[in-house]
Design an enzyme around this catalytic site. Structure first.
Site, PDB file in Angstrom:
ATOM      1  N   GLU A 178      -2.630   8.932  -7.363  1.00  0.00           N
ATOM      2  CA  GLU A 178      -2.488   8.797  -8.824  1.00  0.00           C
ATOM      3  C   GLU A 178      -3.830   8.470  -9.477  1.00  0.00           C
ATOM      4  O   GLU A 178      -3.969   8.554 -10.690  1.00  0.00           O
ATOM      5  CB  GLU A 178      -1.520   7.651  -9.162  1.00  0.00           C
ATOM      6  CG  GLU A 178      -0.063   7.972  -8.932  1.00  0.00           C
ATOM      7  CD  GLU A 178       0.785   6.716  -9.053  1.00  0.00           C
ATOM      8  OE1 GLU A 178       0.340   5.728  -9.677  1.00  0.00           O
ATOM      9  OE2 GLU A 178       1.890   6.722  -8.499  1.00  0.00           O
ATOM     10  N   ASP A 226      -5.138  -2.636   8.423  1.00  0.00           N
ATOM     11  CA  ASP A 226      -5.107  -3.408   9.666  1.00  0.00           C
ATOM     12  C   ASP A 226      -3.825  -3.099  10.456  1.00  0.00           C
ATOM     13  O   ASP A 226      -2.737  -3.043   9.890  1.00  0.00           O
ATOM     14  CB  ASP A 226      -5.131  -4.901   9.298  1.00  0.00           C
ATOM     15  CG  ASP A 226      -5.332  -5.794  10.492  1.00  0.00           C
ATOM     16  OD1 ASP A 226      -6.375  -5.677  11.149  1.00  0.00           O
ATOM     17  OD2 ASP A 226      -4.435  -6.613  10.789  1.00  0.00           O
TER      18      ASP A 226
END
Ligand code: GLC
Length: 559
Positions: free
Chosen positions: A267, A209
């Site tokens: 990751e 956002d």
């Protein structure tokens, strides 16, 4: 589709769910997560690759959930953490990926951090997590920044008994949405561990956002507002190009945050992905967010703003593709979301009665969607646009909840009109939105014929058009990611070719003009999908055939 499974986001069709308005399971008038779970088969049948869900975190709902009081718990009106786990599992079973919505520019004023600030002494560490400054010598706010939702962008901090202090906090949105301070290490840590929290639960990524707003120019200088926005009541909407260069938008430092986030996403296996909400002035600034070590994608509002105008659409497409190619990222395309007027209404020309002609608006919206779905990259669909829903323009004032409406005294803030609960069936109260009559915003009387039930299986309905288009888009190897080649086309017509590896080309064409267009004979006459029935095969002089495409109509043709 040419993107690999690992890079699914390069050409995904992502369906936006505004959860309070999608499907209500318990009859309280507010959509919820169990409601969404019960409609996953519908979304799977529609053929979407992923859903992005607007916030469902704990929130006092002063801005429809974009005021988050706890990023790791669920608003009890919308469901429980167990519901979210079921949602993730059941969506994944159907091959649908899940993007959540993270709100890092501000928290709710009910967030524990802001509550701690209110209890702590000025200058204590709890104060540094937000943007707090002393007022000016004349007792005014620290600078002239305004709220996107009207009025001042600063509010005074008050002591527990209401006594005003000399300090102010920044809120670029509602007073209940204090901006956090991204120069503070706690803020970085907290958001990174929130990302991990949800990634570990199995979600596939986040929409971010106000992604362009997190960093503010050092020294918080006054902003020279353009004239129109300079009177006290006007709003410097972040959607307005005139304020795109403000010291609170699109600052270079914001990119460091996304580099940090990208390392976290990478990751995971498969890597998690981001899509930024980035209202920036042009395609060049937009592409900077998609550099290889930053966000995977961002919303391309420039195209949404091009409207129904062949030249503006073409310019926007060209600039977007060229700038994204430079950073190796796919563009995204979007025509509607929970903040803008639904594109059926936005694109409608004014009729003789001075009101939007919604029949022509629908014709244009269907054509625009079909044409856009053939562009390279990924596409966002907002719930209800597949039903051809128009904007609800006549909501009663007392029903409205958009904070911009409340802060502007009803002169702005019409975002409730695209958030009216979805009609699922023509019978029963609330058109099948929930088991009861209640809907948190009233539905118009004439939505029965637009419900899912009314359109399902109905030839030519907007729902069936979306279904067909999404199916063909999936099946055609040339659509999705990859190159595009513009074709010479008659005045008012845009057309491009997508070349498939198997030689199965698709030509996407839209006639933006108000008169029929005769297409070149060498484009062929095999229609894969058309946005309306105004497409005819004509005999031509040499005995061959060519297509005539009606006004405000689009088609995909086997090239
Ligand atoms: C984004 C959201 C909008 C919200 C604002 C503040 O623009 O899409 O709905 O009001 O941010 O969080």
């Amino acid at each position: 589709m040419t993107a690999t499974a690992r890079e699914w986001w390069r050409d995904a069709v992502v369906y936006q769910v505004y959860p309070r308005s999608f499907a209500d399971s318990d009859g309280d008038g507010m959509g919820d997560i169990p409601g969404l779970i019960s409609r996953l088969d519908y979304l799977s049948g529609l053929g979407v690759d992923a859903i992005w869900i607007s916030p469902f975190y704990e929130s006092p709902l002063h801005d429809g959930g974009y005021d988050v009081s706890d990023y790791r718990s669920i608003d009890s009106r919308l469901g429980t953490m167990a519901d979210v786990d079921v949602l993730i599992a059941q969506a994944h079973e159907r091959g649908i990926r899940i993007l959540m919505d993270i709100v890092p520019n501000h928290t709710s004023s009910e967030h524990r951090w802001f509550q701690e600030l209110l209890r702590a002494a000025p200058g204590s560490p709890a104060w540094d997590r937000y943007i707090v400054r002393e007022g000016k010598a004349d007792d005014g706010p620290p600078n002239n920044w305004k709220s996107v939702f009207h009025g001042r962008g600063w509010s005074r901090i008050r002591q527990g008994d209401g006594t005003p202090t000399g300090y102010w906090y920044l809120h670029l949105f509602d007073t209940t949405q204090p901006d956090v301070n991204w120069d503070n290490a706690d803020v970085h840590e907290e958001f990174v561990s929130t990302l991990r929290f949800w990634f570990d639960r199995g979600i596939d990524g986040f929409r971010i956002d106000v992604a362009h707003g997190l960093v503010k120019e050092a020294g918080l200088p006054d902003f020279a507002y353009p004239d129109a926005a300079d009177d006290a009541d006007a709003t410097p909407a972040m959607f307005d190009e005139d304020v795109a260069h403000a010291p609170f938008w699109d600052q270079d430092g914001v990119h460091e945050i996304y580099r940090e986030w990208r390392r976290v996403a990478d990751e995971y296996d498969p890597p998690r992905v981001f899509c930024g909400e980035t209202w920036v002035p042009n395609a060049e600034r937009l592409a900077r967010y998609q550099r290889p070590d930053e966000l995977h994608t961002s919303f391309n509002f420039n195209y949404l703003e091009a409207g129904w105008d062949a030249a503006a659409m073409r310019t926007s497409i060209d600039e977007t593709i060229a700038n994204h190619a430079r950073v190796g990222a796919p563009p995204t395309w979007v025509l509607s979301n929970h903040d803008v007027i639904r594109h059926r209404t936005r694109m409608a020309p004014l009729g003789s009665n001075g009101r939007p002609d919604l029949d022509r608006g629908l014709r244009r919206a269907r054509a625009a969607t079909l044409f856009t779905l053939a562009l390279p990259g990924s596409m966002y669909i907002y719930q209800g646009e597949e039903l051809g829903l128009p904007e609800v323009v006549d909501l009663p004032a007392e029903a409205r909840q958009d904070p911009a409406w409340l802060r502007s005294g009803g002169t702005d803030g019409t975002r409730d009109g695209c958030r009216v609960p979805i009609p699922w069936s023509g019978t029963g109260p609330s058109y099948g939105f929930g088991p009861g009559e209640a809907t948190w915003l009233p539905q118009p009387d004439d939505w029965r014929d637009m419900s899912v039930e009314a359109q399902q299986g109905l030839e030519g309905s907007t729902l069936e058009l979306y279904r067909l288009a999404l199916r063909v888009r999936r099946e055609e190897p040339s659509l999705g990611d990859g190159p595009l080649e513009w074709l010479d086309a008659p005045e008012g017509v845009l057309a491009f070719r997508r070349t498939g590896e198997a030689g199965a080309d698709v030509i996407a064409v839209v006639n933006v003009a108000e008169t029929p267009a005769h297409l070149p004979a060498d484009w062929g006459t095999t229609i894969l999908v058309a946005s309306g029935d105004d497409v005819a095969e004509l005999s031509i002089d040499d005995g061959g055939a060519a297509l005539a495409l009606g006004p405000e109509t689009a088609a995909w043709v086997r090239g």
